[in-house]
Design a protein around this motif. Structure first.
Motif, mmCIF file in Angstrom:
data_model
loop_
_atom_site.group_PDB
_atom_site.id
_atom_site.type_symbol
_atom_site.label_atom_id
_atom_site.label_comp_id
_atom_site.label_asym_id
_atom_site.label_seq_id
_atom_site.Cartn_x
_atom_site.Cartn_y
_atom_site.Cartn_z
ATOM 1 N N UNK A 169 0.816 -1.218 0.000
ATOM 2 C CA UNK A 169 0.000 0.000 0.000
ATOM 3 C C UNK A 169 0.849 1.267 0.000
ATOM 4 N N UNK A 170 1.881 1.321 0.845
ATOM 5 C CA UNK A 170 2.676 2.542 0.994
ATOM 6 C C UNK A 170 3.694 2.728 -0.132
ATOM 7 N N UNK A 171 4.262 1.616 -0.623
ATOM 8 C CA UNK A 171 5.324 1.712 -1.624
ATOM 9 C C UNK A 171 4.870 1.298 -3.017
ATOM 10 N N UNK A 172 3.665 0.761 -3.111
ATOM 11 C CA UNK A 172 3.191 0.295 -4.407
ATOM 12 C C UNK A 172 3.911 -0.923 -4.919
ATOM 13 N N UNK A 173 4.464 -1.746 -4.023
ATOM 14 C CA UNK A 173 5.220 -2.913 -4.471
ATOM 15 C C UNK A 173 4.295 -4.010 -4.973
ATOM 16 N N UNK A 174 4.755 -4.681 -5.992
ATOM 17 C CA UNK A 174 3.993 -5.765 -6.594
ATOM 18 C C UNK A 174 4.707 -6.241 -7.842
ATOM 19 N N UNK A 175 4.094 -7.130 -8.602
ATOM 20 C CA UNK A 175 4.715 -7.616 -9.835
ATOM 21 C C UNK A 175 5.073 -6.461 -10.772
ATOM 22 N N UNK A 176 6.238 -6.556 -11.392
ATOM 23 C CA UNK A 176 6.688 -5.518 -12.306
ATOM 24 C C UNK A 176 7.406 -4.363 -11.638
ATOM 25 N N UNK A 177 7.478 -4.355 -10.313
ATOM 26 C CA UNK A 177 8.192 -3.313 -9.573
ATOM 27 C C UNK A 177 9.549 -3.838 -9.104
ATOM 28 N N UNK A 178 10.475 -2.922 -8.862
ATOM 29 C CA UNK A 178 11.800 -3.276 -8.359
ATOM 30 C C UNK A 178 12.057 -2.538 -7.059
#
Length: 259
Positions: A36-45
């Motif tokens: 939620x805070x960093x927007x981490x998920x698939x396609x992110x580094x």
């Protein structure tokens, strides 16, 4: 290992295995917070900066983001590689991150930012972050409202000297920082459950400035801690204890102007 505090260089080189056994993991709630805070998920580094032995890596991997680790202490980095062979692990420092400009979506410093809290480190973090990317700072903080935890901290703190630590709050002095928005703070209750020798004694002995003590002084600290365990009704003779922590998590976003 230029720019690495002598206690970190000596202590973390001496006792990487104790760091693994004595340090708690992180509460399950930290993973949705990262999403939620960093927007981490698939396609992110995401970059784990000051990654140590990789204690925070399982949380980052749960987000399904690509993870890169940077750690300057060779003994810690070698332990990380053995435990997480599929994670890219690089030799580098917060003031000289071995990554291109705008190459990661988030930078996370878990139990680490107090070691390198400076304008130079924040400028370097801003350099590797993509526009709109985020910086996260995470610490497991001992709950010193519990009597035996406060007594344990008192034993440890006698040896801290000039070592940078979270509890002094000195790391906050670099904020607000050019190139970053305001810090957002969240706290989570947490416990480290296990045998007293692991979650109490190993935890204390894994602290950089304790691990760096001469052997006789380190054993004297261990003896004090064993005596504390033996004298505490909630701990004496138990096979399992729950060491109380609070996990403090902070996040801020990179803004367009990083000059």
């Amino acid at each position: 290992m230029t720019d690495i505090h002598r206690a970190a260089a000596a202590g973390f080189t001496a006792q990487p295995d104790l760091y693994v056994s004595g340090r708690p993991g992180y509460p399950a709630a930290i993973v949705p917070w990262l999403r939620a805070e960093l927007g981490l998920g698939p396609g992110r580094t995401v970059l784990d900066l000051g990654a140590g032995t990789g204690k925070f890596l399982p949380c980052l991997r749960e987000t399904d983001a690509r993870v890169i680790a940077v750690e300057p202490v060779a003994a810690m980095r070698e332990k990380l590689v053995r435990e997480h062979p599929d994670v890219q692990a690089l030799d580098g420092r917060a003031q000289a991150i071995p990554l291109p400009d705008a190459s990661v979506d988030a930078v996370v410093c878990a139990q680490a930012f107090h070691w390198f809290a400076s304008a130079a480190a924040l400028a370097e973090i801003a350099r590797v972050l993509r526009p709109g990317g985020s910086l996260a700072l995470v610490w497991n903080v001992r709950d010193e409202g519990v009597g035996w935890v406060a007594a344990l901290s008192a034993i440890m703190n006698r040896h801290e000297g000039d070592v940078p630590r979270y509890h002094t709050g000195a790391w906050r002095q670099v904020f607000p920082a050019p190139g970053f928005g305001p810090l957002r703070e969240t706290r989570f209750p947490h416990r480290h459950v296990g045998p007293p020798e692991a979650v109490i004694l190993d935890r204390a002995l894994s602290v950089s400035f304790i691990a760096a003590l001469p052997a006789a002084e380190r054993e004297a600290v261990a003896a004090e801690i064993r005596a504390l365990i033996a004298a505490t009704p909630d701990l004496a003779g138990t096979q399992e204890v729950a060491f109380p922590y609070e996990t403090a998590a902070f996040a801020c976003r990179r803004v367009d102007d990083v000059s």
